[in-house]
Design a protein around this motif. Structure first.
Motif, mmCIF file in Angstrom:
data_model
loop_
_atom_site.group_PDB
_atom_site.id
_atom_site.type_symbol
_atom_site.label_atom_id
_atom_site.label_comp_id
_atom_site.label_asym_id
_atom_site.label_seq_id
_atom_site.Cartn_x
_atom_site.Cartn_y
_atom_site.Cartn_z
ATOM 1 N N ARG A 281 -6.012 -4.239 -8.693
ATOM 2 C CA ARG A 281 -7.214 -3.529 -8.261
ATOM 3 C C ARG A 281 -8.413 -4.003 -9.070
ATOM 4 O O ARG A 281 -8.308 -4.204 -10.279
ATOM 5 C CB ARG A 281 -7.061 -2.022 -8.507
ATOM 6 N N LEU B 62 -9.898 -3.764 -0.954
ATOM 7 C CA LEU B 62 -9.196 -5.009 -0.647
ATOM 8 C C LEU B 62 -9.160 -5.176 0.874
ATOM 9 O O LEU B 62 -9.001 -4.178 1.597
ATOM 10 C CB LEU B 62 -7.762 -4.973 -1.191
ATOM 11 N N GLY C 297 -5.289 -7.401 8.834
ATOM 12 C CA GLY C 297 -4.067 -7.456 8.045
ATOM 13 C C GLY C 297 -3.878 -6.389 6.995
ATOM 14 O O GLY C 297 -2.782 -6.232 6.477
ATOM 15 N N MET C 298 -4.923 -5.627 6.671
ATOM 16 C CA MET C 298 -4.730 -4.653 5.591
ATOM 17 C C MET C 298 -5.266 -3.273 5.940
ATOM 18 O O MET C 298 -4.524 -2.300 5.946
ATOM 19 C CB MET C 298 -5.355 -5.148 4.293
ATOM 20 N N ASN C 299 -6.576 -3.157 6.177
ATOM 21 C CA ASN C 299 -7.168 -1.831 6.415
ATOM 22 C C ASN C 299 -6.922 -1.423 7.876
ATOM 23 O O ASN C 299 -7.368 -2.112 8.791
ATOM 24 C CB ASN C 299 -8.657 -1.870 6.094
ATOM 25 N N LYS D 228 1.479 -2.726 -1.667
ATOM 26 C CA LYS D 228 1.635 -1.565 -2.558
ATOM 27 C C LYS D 228 1.737 -2.038 -4.010
ATOM 28 O O LYS D 228 1.214 -1.403 -4.921
ATOM 29 C CB LYS D 228 2.864 -0.741 -2.152
HETATM 30 N N1 COD Z 1 -8.358 -1.377 -1.086
HETATM 31 C C1 COD Z 1 -8.344 -0.746 -2.273
HETATM 32 N N2 COD Z 1 -7.544 0.306 -2.518
HETATM 33 C C2 COD Z 1 -6.764 0.754 -1.515
HETATM 34 C C3 COD Z 1 -6.728 0.139 -0.238
HETATM 35 C C4 COD Z 1 -7.584 -0.983 -0.062
HETATM 36 N N3 COD Z 1 -7.645 -1.643 1.107
HETATM 37 N N4 COD Z 1 -5.834 0.795 0.549
HETATM 38 C C5 COD Z 1 -5.340 1.777 -0.202
HETATM 39 N N5 COD Z 1 -5.886 1.755 -1.423
HETATM 40 C C6 COD Z 1 -5.612 2.644 -2.563
HETATM 41 C C7 COD Z 1 -6.015 4.082 -2.242
HETATM 42 O O1 COD Z 1 -7.319 4.319 -2.659
HETATM 43 C C8 COD Z 1 -5.021 4.869 -3.064
HETATM 44 O O2 COD Z 1 -5.422 4.945 -4.397
HETATM 45 C C9 COD Z 1 -3.762 3.998 -3.022
HETATM 46 O O3 COD Z 1 -4.196 2.666 -2.747
HETATM 47 C C10 COD Z 1 -2.770 4.428 -1.972
HETATM 48 O O4 COD Z 1 -3.501 4.611 -0.773
HETATM 49 P P1 COD Z 1 -2.809 4.987 0.601
HETATM 50 O O5 COD Z 1 -1.816 6.076 0.374
HETATM 51 O O6 COD Z 1 -3.897 5.190 1.612
HETATM 52 O O7 COD Z 1 -2.143 3.636 0.964
HETATM 53 P P2 COD Z 1 -0.638 3.223 1.107
HETATM 54 O O8 COD Z 1 -0.074 2.813 -0.209
HETATM 55 O O9 COD Z 1 0.122 4.212 1.927
HETATM 56 O O10 COD Z 1 -0.847 1.917 2.022
HETATM 57 C C11 COD Z 1 -1.685 0.885 1.675
HETATM 58 C C12 COD Z 1 -1.299 -0.246 2.591
HETATM 59 C C13 COD Z 1 -2.195 -1.434 2.329
HETATM 60 C C14 COD Z 1 0.154 -0.646 2.307
HETATM 61 C C15 COD Z 1 -1.472 0.241 4.085
HETATM 62 O O11 COD Z 1 -2.826 0.436 4.320
HETATM 63 C C16 COD Z 1 -0.858 -0.687 5.080
HETATM 64 O O12 COD Z 1 0.346 -0.621 5.340
HETATM 65 N N6 COD Z 1 -1.698 -1.526 5.722
HETATM 66 C C17 COD Z 1 -1.252 -2.403 6.765
HETATM 67 C C18 COD Z 1 -0.515 -3.580 6.195
HETATM 68 C C19 COD Z 1 0.271 -4.268 7.267
HETATM 69 O O13 COD Z 1 1.287 -3.778 7.738
HETATM 70 N N7 COD Z 1 -0.190 -5.426 7.699
HETATM 71 C C20 COD Z 1 0.512 -6.127 8.680
HETATM 72 C C21 COD Z 1 -0.331 -7.101 9.341
HETATM 73 S S1 COD Z 1 0.430 -8.687 9.258
#
Ligand code: COD
Length: 301
Positions: free
Chosen positions: A118, A123, A144-146, A108
């Motif tokens: 960004r 990402l 790990g992310m998406n 975050k």
């Molecule tokens: N790339 C670019 N921008 C992104 C991405 C990304 N992958 N993900 C979200 N955003 C941007 C969105 O466009 C938006 O503007 C803002 O970020 C918030 O988006 P949300 O509300 O969809 O995202 P969040 O803040 O609730 O969550 C983003 C996280 C990356 C924190 C979430 O996707 C997450 O928890 N992913 C899993 C991470 C995890 O637990 N990994 C554990 C494995 S070890």
């Protein structure tokens, strides 16, 4: 210098000079040892961001010399993440590293619209492992992310991993889009996405790599398995990168190699303004050093 084995990351990261690393909450032994070792090898100059007393106390307990490292004191995890991310976004550091902070909290901060990292691109996470018997490093993305990427996100995830492999010297990485079967099954959405990504690659919409799928894990990485199944594919049995359908299988494939096969892993977030070294608390010191090396190898000064 070719990228034939995971440990080649050490040599690859020493090209192009020392990189400046900002580490968020590096409180656990393996992280501090990996940072100290990366510093000793001349790979990074480290800025340690967090509770300075806690970091120094841990280093003293471990007998680590942190004299070459600088400190950015922070009162809590949130502030540590903000200060470290800002150090990278302002150009004072070349790459970020996750220490003892929740993954989502750090991500975050990385995504913060005002001071984050960004770049306009999606990402995504890439893990690189080298299981016994395979004989080459294998990238796994995105575990790990998406969380549940759609087709467009999968295209971006492939682009990030392919760019990383290019930076590591692999000119045309082979990307296998994983599913449970090798044919399109309308009840299994991952197979349709895999076929679409394959077509996009053949039509030049996805370039710099060879994409094929759907492929099951065995025939993606094992030439004998692909031959037995009679799969005619430029990628089957030779994949460098495994695109997984969602975070759960990606996470499990990576952790299976690490915790059942007891192998090391290099993990990094790609697509941001700078690489983010992502390790779990339980990763070994070697995995953390490999992850720092991967981040340093692809970071720009
Ligand atoms: N790339 C670019 N921008 C992104 C991405 C990304 N992958 N993900 C979200 N955003 C941007 C969105 O466009 C938006 O503007 C803002 O970020 C918030 O988006 P949300 O509300 O969809 O995202 P969040 O803040 O609730 O969550 C983003 C996280 C990356 C924190 C979430 O996707 C997450 O928890 N992913 C899993 C991470 C995890 O637990 N990994 C554990 C494995 S070890």
């Amino acid at each position: 210098m070719s990228f034939s084995h995971l440990t080649d990351l050490y040599a690859l990261s020493s090209r192009g000079g020392v990189r400046r690393l900002a580490a968020v909450c590096p409180y656990e032994a393996d992280a501090l040892e990996a940072i100290a070792e990366a510093h000793r090898r001349g790979l990074v100059d480290a800025r340690l961001v967090g509770d300075e007393g806690r970091i120094r106390g841990k280093a003293a307990e471990l007998g680590l010399d942190l004299s070459g490292c600088s400190f950015i004191p922070a009162s809590d995890d949130y502030q540590a993440a903000q200060l470290a991310v800002t150090a990278v976004s302002s150009g004072e550091a070349d790459l970020l590293m996750k220490g003892m902070i929740k993954t989502a909290s750090l991500l975050k901060a990385v995504l913060n619209k005002e001071w984050g990292l960004r770049s306009g691109a999606l990402l995504s996470h890439l893990a690189i492992v080298e299981p016994d018997g395979i004989g080459r490093p294998i990238g796994i993305t995105d575990g790990g992310m998406n969380i549940a990427p759609d087709l467009a996100a999968k295209e971006a995830i492939i682009a990030n991993a392919v760019e990383c492999f290019h930076q590591l010297g692999v000119a045309c990485p082979k990307v296998a889009c994983l599913a449970a079967v090798e044919v399109v099954n309308p009840d299994m959405p991952a197979t349709g996405d895999a076929a679409a990504l394959t077509a996009m690659n053949r039509r030049g919409q996805i370039s710099g790599c060879l994409v094929d799928g759907p492929l099951a894990l065995d025939n993606a990485v094992d030439a004998a398995a692909a031959k037995t199944k009679g799969i005619d594919s430029p990628v089957a049995g030779q994949a460098d990168i495994l695109l997984v359908p969602s975070i759960e299988p990606g996470n499990m494939v990576g952790k299976t190699v690490m915790f059942l096969a007891r192998k090391s892993c290099a993990g990094v977030i790609l697509g941001a303004k700078a690489p983010v070294v992502m390790t779990s608390r339980f990763d070994s010191m070697e995995s953390k050093l490999l992850s720092i090396s991967l981040g340093a190898a692809i970071a720009r000064r």
